[in-house]
Design an enzyme around this catalytic site. Structure first.
Site, PDB file in Angstrom:
ATOM      1  N   THR A  82       6.926   2.100   1.616  1.00  0.00           N
ATOM      2  CA  THR A  82       8.220   2.585   1.129  1.00  0.00           C
ATOM      3  C   THR A  82       8.071   3.925   0.434  1.00  0.00           C
ATOM      4  OG1 THR A  82       9.003   0.303   0.877  1.00  0.00           O
ATOM      5  CG2 THR A  82      10.208   2.013  -0.318  1.00  0.00           C
ATOM      6  N   ASP A 137      12.358  -2.387  -2.393  1.00  0.00           N
ATOM      7  CA  ASP A 137      12.166  -1.388  -1.334  1.00  0.00           C
ATOM      8  C   ASP A 137      13.503  -0.915  -0.783  1.00  0.00           C
ATOM      9  OD1 ASP A 137       9.477  -1.744  -1.675  1.00  0.00           O
ATOM     10  OD2 ASP A 137       9.169  -2.916   0.153  1.00  0.00           O
ATOM     11  N   SER A 180      10.756  -9.019   2.049  1.00  0.00           N
ATOM     12  CA  SER A 180      10.430 -10.214   1.268  1.00  0.00           C
ATOM     13  C   SER A 180      10.288  -9.840  -0.206  1.00  0.00           C
ATOM     14  CB  SER A 180       9.119 -10.836   1.768  1.00  0.00           C
ATOM     15  OG  SER A 180       9.231 -11.267   3.098  1.00  0.00           O
ATOM     16  N   ILE A 210       0.802  -1.228   0.000  1.00  0.00           N
ATOM     17  CA  ILE A 210       0.000   0.000   0.000  1.00  0.00           C
ATOM     18  C   ILE A 210       0.832   1.275   0.000  1.00  0.00           C
ATOM     19  CG2 ILE A 210      -2.035  -1.044   1.065  1.00  0.00           C
ATOM     20  CD1 ILE A 210      -1.099   0.068   3.724  1.00  0.00           C
ATOM     21  N   LYS A 253      14.995  -0.800   6.501  1.00  0.00           N
ATOM     22  CA  LYS A 253      13.941  -1.796   6.293  1.00  0.00           C
ATOM     23  C   LYS A 253      14.563  -3.140   6.665  1.00  0.00           C
ATOM     24  CE  LYS A 253      10.439  -3.558   3.116  1.00  0.00           C
ATOM     25  NZ  LYS A 253       9.210  -3.013   3.725  1.00  0.00           N
TER      26      LYS A 253
END
Length: 222
Positions: free
Chosen positions: A17, A56, A42, A14, A38
């Site tokens: 990042t 990310d 995954s 959503i 972070k």
């Protein structure tokens, strides 16, 4: 003294990042020291894969003006998994396992040496498992820092955001604000979603439009 804020999500995919990177760029533009981490990620391509540039981790490093190197990747995201699954499942596929105490200790060590703000971006939604035993909420509780909750503006986002807010309230987790990130193809503008959330919470609800600069109200929270 560092100011640590956890960037949590009401769901996955959503824009955590997107929000974190926008906030980093704004704080750096103001001349402030900021570190974005972070720790768990995954769905991360191998570092030699050109697709890693869209990960990310790579986006956060770019926002900080840090070159992508094996060392900088490890310093930002030490727990990286290839499968785009909840971290506990992704780790199991690789025959690996993480423990919450180790993740929390790693975060605290980075916070301890920081000169400025530290933004810790979570993974998935607030209740996504990050280890076999712990969820993102458990991770956030263990760190004991305030959080920004990122919501989308998709159909169902209002319920997801309010549910996450209630989970934080029930577990004594302080929320600094809800940030509504505009979702692609959403049926209503993000302002409409923010207005609906605002009627049910006692905290700022801030909209971050697509390709818009970080709002003053968001930067002021860090």
């Amino acid at each position: 003294m560092s100011r640590t804020v956890f960037i949590a999500g009401a769901g996955t995919g959503i824009g955590k990042t997107y929000v974190t990177a926008a906030l980093v760029r704004r704080l750096r533009a103001e001349g402030r020291d900021v570190r974005a981490l972070k720790p768990i990620a995954s769905g991360v391509p191998p570092t030699g894969d050109p697709a890693f540039a869209d990960s990310d981790t790579a986006r956060l490093l770019a926002a900080q003006g840090i070159p992508v190197t094996p060392e900088s990747i490890e310093a930002c995201s030490p727990w990286r998994y290839a499968a785009a699954l909840a971290p506990d499942q992704a780790a199991a596929i690789e025959g690996r396992a993480a423990v919450l105490s180790g993740i929390v200790a790693w975060c605290r060590a980075r916070i301890a040496v920081a000169d400025g703000a530290v933004l810790i971006e979570g993974v998935g939604g607030l209740m996504s498992p990050v280890t076999a035993e712990a969820t993102g909420l458990g991770w956030l509780r263990a760190l004991g820092c305030p959080a920004l909750l990122v919501s989308g503006s998709y159909l169902g986002a209002i319920s997801h955001a309010l549910t996450a807010c209630e989970a934080c309230r029930a577990h004594g987790v302080p929320l600094a604000a809800v940030v509504v990130n505009a979702s692609v193809g959403a049926p209503t503008p993000p302002e409409t979603v923010a207005d609906a959330i605002r009627r049910h919470v006692q905290m700022p609800v801030i909209v971050l439009a697509r390709d818009a600069p970080c709002p003053d109200a968001l930067a002021a929270l860090v």
